[in-house]
Motif scaffolding. Structure first.
Motif, mmCIF file in Angstrom:
data_model
loop_
_atom_site.group_PDB
_atom_site.id
_atom_site.type_symbol
_atom_site.label_atom_id
_atom_site.label_comp_id
_atom_site.label_asym_id
_atom_site.label_seq_id
_atom_site.Cartn_x
_atom_site.Cartn_y
_atom_site.Cartn_z
ATOM 1 N N ALA A 1 -20.586 28.693 -30.837
ATOM 2 C CA ALA A 1 -20.503 27.391 -31.501
ATOM 3 C C ALA A 1 -20.762 26.238 -30.555
ATOM 4 C CB ALA A 1 -19.130 27.221 -32.149
ATOM 5 N N VAL A 2 -20.409 26.414 -29.279
ATOM 6 C CA VAL A 2 -20.548 25.357 -28.277
ATOM 7 C C VAL A 2 -21.279 25.930 -27.068
ATOM 8 C CG1 VAL A 2 -19.327 23.753 -26.754
ATOM 9 C CG2 VAL A 2 -18.412 24.251 -29.032
ATOM 10 N N HIS A 3 -22.235 25.159 -26.549
ATOM 11 C CA HIS A 3 -22.959 25.606 -25.354
ATOM 12 C C HIS A 3 -22.852 24.544 -24.273
ATOM 13 C CE1 HIS A 3 -26.502 26.285 -22.716
ATOM 14 N NE2 HIS A 3 -26.146 27.550 -22.882
ATOM 15 N N PHE A 4 -22.322 24.941 -23.120
ATOM 16 C CA PHE A 4 -22.233 24.043 -21.974
ATOM 17 C C PHE A 4 -23.535 24.136 -21.184
ATOM 18 C CE2 PHE A 4 -17.895 25.207 -23.071
ATOM 19 C CZ PHE A 4 -17.251 23.979 -23.073
ATOM 20 N N GLN A 5 -24.294 23.061 -21.188
ATOM 21 C CA GLN A 5 -25.604 23.029 -20.539
ATOM 22 C C GLN A 5 -25.437 22.376 -19.165
ATOM 23 O OE1 GLN A 5 -28.546 20.710 -22.625
ATOM 24 N NE2 GLN A 5 -30.222 21.936 -21.809
ATOM 25 N N VAL A 6 -25.437 23.194 -18.121
ATOM 26 C CA VAL A 6 -25.087 22.728 -16.780
ATOM 27 C C VAL A 6 -26.338 22.401 -15.972
ATOM 28 C CG1 VAL A 6 -23.917 23.314 -14.623
ATOM 29 C CG2 VAL A 6 -22.977 24.108 -16.819
ATOM 30 N N THR A 7 -26.322 21.228 -15.327
ATOM 31 C CA THR A 7 -27.374 20.816 -14.404
ATOM 32 C C THR A 7 -26.728 20.411 -13.090
ATOM 33 O OG1 THR A 7 -28.686 19.940 -16.256
ATOM 34 C CG2 THR A 7 -29.323 19.254 -14.029
ATOM 35 N N TYR A 8 -27.241 20.924 -11.982
ATOM 36 C CA TYR A 8 -26.699 20.601 -10.660
ATOM 37 C C TYR A 8 -27.519 19.446 -10.082
ATOM 38 C CZ TYR A 8 -24.410 25.068 -11.275
ATOM 39 O OH TYR A 8 -23.658 26.102 -11.782
ATOM 40 N N VAL A 9 -26.846 18.341 -9.795
ATOM 41 C CA VAL A 9 -27.538 17.135 -9.346
ATOM 42 C C VAL A 9 -26.934 16.662 -8.038
ATOM 43 C CG1 VAL A 9 -28.054 16.476 -11.738
ATOM 44 C CG2 VAL A 9 -26.010 15.562 -10.620
ATOM 45 N N GLY A 10 -27.704 15.895 -7.296
ATOM 46 C CA GLY A 10 -27.198 15.354 -6.044
ATOM 47 C C GLY A 10 -28.271 14.607 -5.287
ATOM 48 N N PRO A 11 -27.893 13.973 -4.178
ATOM 49 C CA PRO A 11 -28.844 13.196 -3.388
ATOM 50 C C PRO A 11 -29.757 14.047 -2.513
ATOM 51 C CG PRO A 11 -26.689 13.117 -2.370
ATOM 52 C CD PRO A 11 -26.525 13.864 -3.659
ATOM 53 N N SER A 12 -29.450 15.343 -2.388
ATOM 54 C CA SER A 12 -30.255 16.236 -1.560
ATOM 55 C C SER A 12 -30.509 17.534 -2.306
ATOM 56 C CB SER A 12 -29.546 16.522 -0.234
ATOM 57 O OG SER A 12 -30.267 17.453 0.544
ATOM 58 N N SER A 13 -31.722 18.043 -2.229
ATOM 59 C CA SER A 13 -32.057 19.284 -2.939
ATOM 60 C C SER A 13 -31.497 20.515 -2.252
ATOM 61 C CB SER A 13 -33.572 19.422 -3.069
ATOM 62 O OG SER A 13 -34.175 19.473 -1.782
ATOM 63 N N ALA B 1 -20.316 16.727 10.404
ATOM 64 C CA ALA B 1 -21.522 16.103 9.831
ATOM 65 C C ALA B 1 -21.214 14.898 8.977
ATOM 66 C CB ALA B 1 -22.285 17.138 8.998
ATOM 67 N N ARG B 2 -19.951 14.447 8.962
ATOM 68 C CA ARG B 2 -19.584 13.383 8.037
ATOM 69 C C ARG B 2 -20.372 12.097 8.274
ATOM 70 N NH1 ARG B 2 -13.184 13.264 8.415
ATOM 71 N NH2 ARG B 2 -13.730 13.799 10.562
ATOM 72 N N ASP B 3 -20.581 11.741 9.535
ATOM 73 C CA ASP B 3 -21.296 10.492 9.828
ATOM 74 C C ASP B 3 -22.746 10.558 9.350
ATOM 75 O OD1 ASP B 3 -19.026 9.423 10.934
ATOM 76 O OD2 ASP B 3 -19.549 9.996 12.988
ATOM 77 N N THR B 4 -23.421 11.681 9.605
ATOM 78 C CA THR B 4 -24.820 11.796 9.190
ATOM 79 C C THR B 4 -24.946 11.937 7.679
ATOM 80 O OG1 THR B 4 -24.747 14.194 9.544
ATOM 81 C CG2 THR B 4 -25.503 12.838 11.387
ATOM 82 N N ASP B 5 -23.892 12.402 7.026
ATOM 83 C CA ASP B 5 -23.930 12.558 5.573
ATOM 84 C C ASP B 5 -23.456 11.316 4.833
ATOM 85 O OD1 ASP B 5 -24.895 15.144 5.691
ATOM 86 O OD2 ASP B 5 -22.906 16.057 5.678
ATOM 87 N N ALA B 6 -22.995 10.326 5.557
ATOM 88 C CA ALA B 6 -22.459 9.121 4.923
ATOM 89 C C ALA B 6 -23.447 8.453 3.970
ATOM 90 C CB ALA B 6 -21.977 8.133 5.986
ATOM 91 N N PRO B 7 -24.737 8.334 4.331
ATOM 92 C CA PRO B 7 -25.675 7.714 3.374
ATOM 93 C C PRO B 7 -25.810 8.508 2.076
ATOM 94 C CG PRO B 7 -26.610 7.729 5.587
ATOM 95 C CD PRO B 7 -25.380 8.589 5.629
ATOM 96 N N LEU B 8 -25.718 9.835 2.154
ATOM 97 C CA LEU B 8 -25.812 10.648 0.951
ATOM 98 C C LEU B 8 -24.591 10.436 0.054
ATOM 99 C CD1 LEU B 8 -27.143 13.983 2.529
ATOM 100 C CD2 LEU B 8 -28.459 12.184 1.397
ATOM 101 N N GLU B 9 -23.421 10.343 0.668
ATOM 102 C CA GLU B 9 -22.224 10.076 -0.116
ATOM 103 C C GLU B 9 -22.292 8.685 -0.738
ATOM 104 O OE1 GLU B 9 -18.882 10.736 2.414
ATOM 105 O OE2 GLU B 9 -18.987 12.921 2.213
ATOM 106 N N ALA B 10 -22.816 7.720 0.004
ATOM 107 C CA ALA B 10 -22.962 6.360 -0.534
ATOM 108 C C ALA B 10 -23.907 6.353 -1.728
ATOM 109 C CB ALA B 10 -23.462 5.421 0.553
ATOM 110 N N GLU B 11 -24.924 7.206 -1.692
ATOM 111 C CA GLU B 11 -25.850 7.300 -2.815
ATOM 112 C C GLU B 11 -25.147 7.838 -4.062
ATOM 113 O OE1 GLU B 11 -30.135 9.450 -3.926
ATOM 114 O OE2 GLU B 11 -29.519 9.259 -1.815
ATOM 115 N N ILE B 12 -24.256 8.810 -3.869
ATOM 116 C CA ILE B 12 -23.481 9.341 -4.997
ATOM 117 C C ILE B 12 -22.582 8.249 -5.575
ATOM 118 C CG2 ILE B 12 -21.656 10.958 -5.657
ATOM 119 C CD1 ILE B 12 -22.794 12.922 -3.599
ATOM 120 N N VAL B 13 -21.905 7.516 -4.708
ATOM 121 C CA VAL B 13 -21.012 6.453 -5.158
ATOM 122 C C VAL B 13 -21.782 5.400 -5.948
ATOM 123 C CG1 VAL B 13 -19.533 4.553 -4.387
ATOM 124 C CG2 VAL B 13 -19.328 6.815 -3.313
#
Length: 333
Positions: free
Chosen positions: A41-53, A95-107
């Protein structure tokens, strides 16, 4: 007339951050995968998204095929923001410092994309990204116990709750660390596809101790299910799907293809209570949802939950709960 029997689609977008905590992704999404298999009756259609492939996960396993953050979310979408770790397994530097721009993109994307009608569910430290986007201000929320103070700083007007597995406040759903994301997703499956589906998923994943968000105790919907007897599970599934139905020992024996006498013996042996007690506990659990989630009077609650009278309902309720239905409703308001 041709009836449309296509399943109702629930679009789910799981945000994959840098240094993704793998269980935050795999656990909740496995719940949805199994829910799709358990019913039509219900279908969960999942898509994985993010700033990096390509993302290095917490256990050092690479994740690929992540698609870009969409320009616009469809109405009714569920956005799941998974958590991250400081340092993935096998790496030698933080890697937190180098990943900061990617996290900012998510925000930034969260700020632009979350609107009325879009639910956001955070797993573990994913709540911190939602807080940075300003999405938890004025809401009740939670996160992993080690990050509660950080969440309070990032969302100063939020009501940050501790000792909670997950918190639901309108269109904001937040969970504590790691495996609590599975509990939250089971709650979402319950709401979208029903208790029977959630129970079937939990049993398949051997999650017999499914818990409720507001309390760390065993969920009544899974009480007495820490066994592997298939006939008893069939009976319990039938009761959970229709707790208000007039279940007799004979009718449940028909469901399980066993004799009433044998079913009674099996219930006492494997569930630790009689069939009648089990049915009443499921009815009380259903009635509790009606008490907290509706404004129905107690006569109507008793009738909808399958009790023959309000007096019978109150007797069954008082065996389980200390607070009266009226007090529980008042405290939940």
């Amino acid at each position: 007339m041709i009836m449309d029997i296509r399943p109702r689609q629930v679009p789910v977008f799981l945000v994959v951050p840098p240094r993704a905590l793998l269980l935050d992704i795999a656990g909740p999404m496995e719940v949805l995968r199994r829910a799709n298999m358990e019913q039509a009756a219900v279908h969960f259609q999942v898509t994985y998204v993010g700033p990096s492939s390509d993302v290095l996960s917490s256990v050092g396993l690479g994740l690929t095929g992540v698609v870009p953050l969409p320009a616009r979310l469809p109405d009714g979408a569920l956005v799941v923001v998974s958590g991250a770790v400081d340092q993935p397994l096998g790496t030698v530097a933080d890697a937190r410092d180098t990943d900061a721009p990617l996290e900012a993109e998510i925000v930034d994307w969260l700020q632009r994309s979350i609107r009325s009608g879009i639910r956001i569910a955070t797993i573990c430290s994913g709540a911190l990204l939602a807080a940075r986007a300003g999405l938890l201000e004025g809401y009740e929320c939670t996160t992993h116990h080690s990050m509660l103070s950080a969440l309070a700083r990032l969302a100063p007007t939020a009501n940050v709750r501790d000792n909670r597995l997950y918190v639901e406040d309108r269109e904001r759903l937040t969970s504590a660390g790691v495996t609590a994301g599975i509990d939250l997703m089971l709650a979402i499956v319950t709401r979208e596809a029903g208790h029977a589906t959630a129970l079937a998923v939990a049993r398949n994943l051997v999650l017999y101790l499914r818990r409720a968000g507001a309390d760390p105790q065993l969920s009544p919907w899974l009480e007495g299910r820490n066994h592997i007897h298939p006939a008893i599970h069939r009976a319990q599934d039938a009761v959970a799907a229709e707790p208000a139905r007039s279940w007799s020992l004979a009718s449940l024996a028909t469901v399980t293809s066993t004799s009433p006498r044998n079913l009674s013996r099996l219930f006492n042996e494997h569930v630790g209570m009689s069939v009648t007690d089990y049915v009443n506990r499921m009815r009380v659990a259903f009635a509790r949802e009606l008490v907290v989630g509706s404004r129905l009077d107690m006569d109507s609650v008793a009738e909808r939950a399958g009790f023959s009278s309000t007096r019978q309902f109150r007797r069954a309720w008082n065996r389980i709960h200390d607070a009266t239905p009226a007090r529980l409703r008042a405290s939940a308001a």
